[in-house]
Design an enzyme around this catalytic site. Structure first.
Site, PDB file in Angstrom:
ATOM      1  CE  LYS A   1      -3.869   1.913   2.735  1.00 53.53           C
ATOM      2  NZ  LYS A   1      -4.628   1.775   4.015  1.00 53.53           N
TER       3      LYS A   1
ATOM      4  CB  SER B   1      -7.944   0.975   5.794  1.00 50.31           C
ATOM      5  OG  SER B   1      -8.685   2.162   5.773  1.00 50.31           O
TER       6      SER B   1
ATOM      7  CB  SER C   1      -7.838   3.880   2.986  1.00 51.34           C
ATOM      8  OG  SER C   1      -6.989   3.189   3.883  1.00 51.34           O
TER       9      SER C   1
END
Ligand code: GLN
Length: 500
Positions: A82, A181, A157
Site C-alpha cells: 500500500k 482499511s 482505504s
C-alpha cells in the site's frame, strides 16, 4: 476462476514450489507482472509497478536456492505494498498530490522485513488519500475498481491492495488499518484481511494518519497465507515507541490448527449491540454472516451473546480521535520538506506559500478531517471533544475486555453493506463512515480483527470478522481458518474472470 496458472496458487503453494524447484521465483513474479499488464489498465490497483526491481529480487532468490541456501517460508513470493508505506527509492505518495514525486530515502521496518524475507516487491497500491476513506474514491490519482463488479468500489482505504489480490495481480499485499482499511476492502472483494494487535507490527515508516490506531497488516486470499506474512512483518521494533516487546502470537500454527475444522471448546461472542440501531447491516449481509456462524457452530464452537453498551459511541469517538491525530500528523506537509510546493514566486511569504500548498495538495476528505481535528484540539474545546473522546475510548476498551473474559473471540459481519456503487456515498461523509461501524471497535481497544470471506449477497462477497483480545491474534486466525475449511471452493477463487 480456477486453473493451473501460476497466479491461481496460494502463496504457501508458490513458496513450496519455489523451494522445491518445481517453479522459479522469476517465473512466478513475471506471471504476476504480466497479469498486472493485462488487467490493471482496467482495475487500477497499482500507482507504481517495479518490474525490474521485482524480477531482480526473484532472480536472486532463485540463485540462492540453487546454491542450497535455506530461505524463509515466503521467499520468492511476490507482494504488493500500500502506498502509505515508505519504500526506499520507490515513489510513495499516500495517494496525495502533496507527496507526488517524493522518493523516500529509507524503508519502513515492515518493508525491511519483507526484503529480509526475500519477497519481490511488485509495486505500490492505490488507496484513499492518507488512508482516509472506505472506497478509494478519495485517491488523488483516480479510483480503483472492484474486480467482482467494476461499477462498484473495492473498499478503502486499502482498495488497491485488496483489488490486486482479488484480481490475482499479487498473491499477497500489505495494508494498513486505522478504522477498518484492511478488513473492509477484504470483505467487499472476497479476500482475507488481517489487522494485527496494535503495536505488534511496527509503524516506523508508515505515513502517519492516526498514530494511536494505525496498524499495518496482511492482505491475502486465505488465512494461512496472511498468517505467514503476519509473522514476516511482526515483532518488536525499537524505532517505534508504541511497539510491543512481546513474543509474536503463533498465527501460522493457529491457522493450520483451524484448518483441521475443529472448534470444540471455543467460545465465540456475538455483540448484542452490533445488530441494534437504524444503521444495522443489510439483510443479505446478515444472512451470509449467519450462515457462517452456523458453520462455526457445526465445527463445535459455542455462541454466547455479550453486551458492549459503549459500542454506540465507537463511531463518533473514532471520528474525534482519528481526525485530531491526523490534523497534528499532517502539519508536516508544509511545502518545505516534501513533495508539492505551490505559489512560491519569490514574492510571497512562507505562510502564504504553505497555505497555497496545502490548499492545492490536499483533497476534500483530508481537508475535512484537518478542520475537524484542529477544532477538536483547539484551546477551549480540547477537553469537551478530544479529551471526552479519550474517556469514552476507555469505556469501550473496558466493555470489550469484559467481553473477552467470557469468550475467546467475537464474530460479526465485517461491514454493514456489500460493495456499493461509485458515487453512492461520497455526497454524505456519514454514509461513508458507516462502512467501518464494526471494524472500528478493535482499533479503539487495540486488539486483532480479521475479515474472512463468508459468502455472497447480490452476487457480491461478504466478510465475517473475527476479533480477538489484545495479542490474541492466534485465536482470530484459528477461527477464520476453520470457517474456510467449511468452503469447498475458497470464495476468492470464484471471482468472475477479469481481462478475458
Ligand atoms: N474508513 C476509515 C476512515 O476513513 C478507516 C480508514 C483506515 O482504516 N485507514 O478513517
Amino acid at each position: 476462476m480456477t486453473g493451473h496458472r501460476a497466479i491461481d496458487q496460494t502463496a504457501v503453494h508458490m513458496a513450496e514450489a519455489i523451494r522445491t524447484g518445481r517453479a522459479t521465483s522469476y517465473e512466478i513474479t513475471e506471471a504476476h507482472l504480466d497479469r498486472i499488464d493485462a488487467v490493471d489498465g482496467e482495475i487500477k490497483a497499482f500507482l507504481h509497478v517495479d518490474r525490474e526491481g521485482a524480477l531482480a529480487t526473484a532472480a536472486e532468490v532463485d540463485a540462492a536456492i540453487a546454491r542450497g541456501e535455506e530461505l524463509g517460508p515466503l521467499a520468492g513470493v511476490p507482494i504488493a505494498i500500500k502506498d502509505v508505506v515508505v519504500t526506499k527509492g520507490m515513489p510513495t505518495t499516500a495517494a496525495s498530490k502533496i507527496l507526488e514525486g517524493w522518493i523516500p530515502p529509507y524503508d519502513a521496518t515492515i518493508v525491511e522485513r519483507i526484503k529480509t524475507a526475500r519477497m519481490p516487491i511488485l509495486g505500490k497500491t492505490n488507496m484513499d488519500e492518507f488512508a482516509m476513506g472506505s472506497s478509494t474514491e478519495y485517491s488523488a490519482f483516480g479510483k480503483t475498481l472492484n474486480p467482482w463488479d467494476t461499477g462498484r468500489i473495492p473498499g478503502g482505504s486499502g482498495g488497491g491492495s485488496a483489488a490486486a489480490v482479488a484480481a490475482k495481480m499479487a498473491p499477497l499485499a500489505i495494508g494498513t488499518d486505522t478504522g477498518g482499511s484492511i478488513r473492509q476492502p477484504g470483505a467487499v472483494t472476497g479476500t482475507f484481511g488481517g489487522k494485527p494487535t496494535y503495536g505488534s507490527n511496527s509503524r516506523y515508516g508508515l505515513i502517519a494518519f492516526s498514530s494511536s490506531l494505525d496498524t499495518p497488516g496482511p492482505v491475502s486470499r486465505n488465512a494461512l497465507d496472511a498468517a505467514l506474512l503476519h509473522e514476516v512483518i511482526s515483532g518488536h521494533d525499537p524505532r517505534d515507541s508504541t511497539s510491543i516487546d512481546a513474543p509474536v502470537p503463533q498465527v501460522a500454527t493457529a491457522a493450520r490448527h483451524g484448518a483441521s475444522g475443529d472448534l470444540s471448546g471455543v467460545r465465540l461472542g456475538v455483540v448484542k449491540e452490533f445488530a441494534e440501531g437504524a444503521d444495522a447491516a443489510e439483510s443479505g449481509v446478515v444472512d451470509a454472516y449467519q450462515s457462517g456462524v452456523d458453520r462455526l457452530v457445526k465445527l463445535g464452537a459455542e455462541i454466547v451473546e455479550v453486551s458492549c453498551p459503549s459500542f454506540k459511541y465507537a463511531l463518533p469517538t473514532y471520528y474525534l480521535i482519528a481526525p485530531s491525530e491526523a490534523s497534528s500528523n499532517l502539519a508536516r506537509y508544509d511545502g518545505v520538506r516534501y513533495g508539492l510546493r505551490s505559489g512560491d514566486d519569490g514574492q510571497r511569504g512562507l505562510e502564504e506559500v504553505m497555505s497555497l500548498t496545502r490548499e492545492a495538495g490536499f483533497g476534500p476528505e483530508v481537508k475535512r478531517r484537518i478542520i475537524l481535528g484542529t477544532y477538536a484540539l483547539s484551546a477551549g474545546y480540547v477537553d469537551a471533544f478530544y479529551g471526552q473522546a479519550q474517556k469514552v475510548r476507555t469505556l469501550i476498551k473496558r466493555d470489550f475486555e469484559a467481553a473477552f473474559d467470557q469468550v475467546d473471540a467475537l464474530v460479526s459481519p465485517t461491514t454493514p453493506f456489500i460493495a456499493f456503487k461509485f458515487g453512492e456515498r461520497t455526497g454524505d461523509p456519514y454514509q461513508m463512515y458507516l462502512a467501518d461501524l464494526y471494524t472500528i471497535p478493535s482499533n479503539l481497544y487495540g486488539g486483532p480483527g480479521v475479515s474472512v470471506p463468508v459468502g455472497l449477497s447480490e452476487g457480491m462477497p461478504v466478510g465475517l470478522q473475527v476479533m480477538g483480545p489484545v495479542l490474541g491474534d492466534d485465536i482470530a486466525y484459528r477461527v477464520a481458518a476453520a470457517l474456510e475449511s467449511t468452503q469447498e471452493t475458497p470464495l476468492a477463487d470464484t471471482a468472475p474472470e477479469i481481462g478475458k
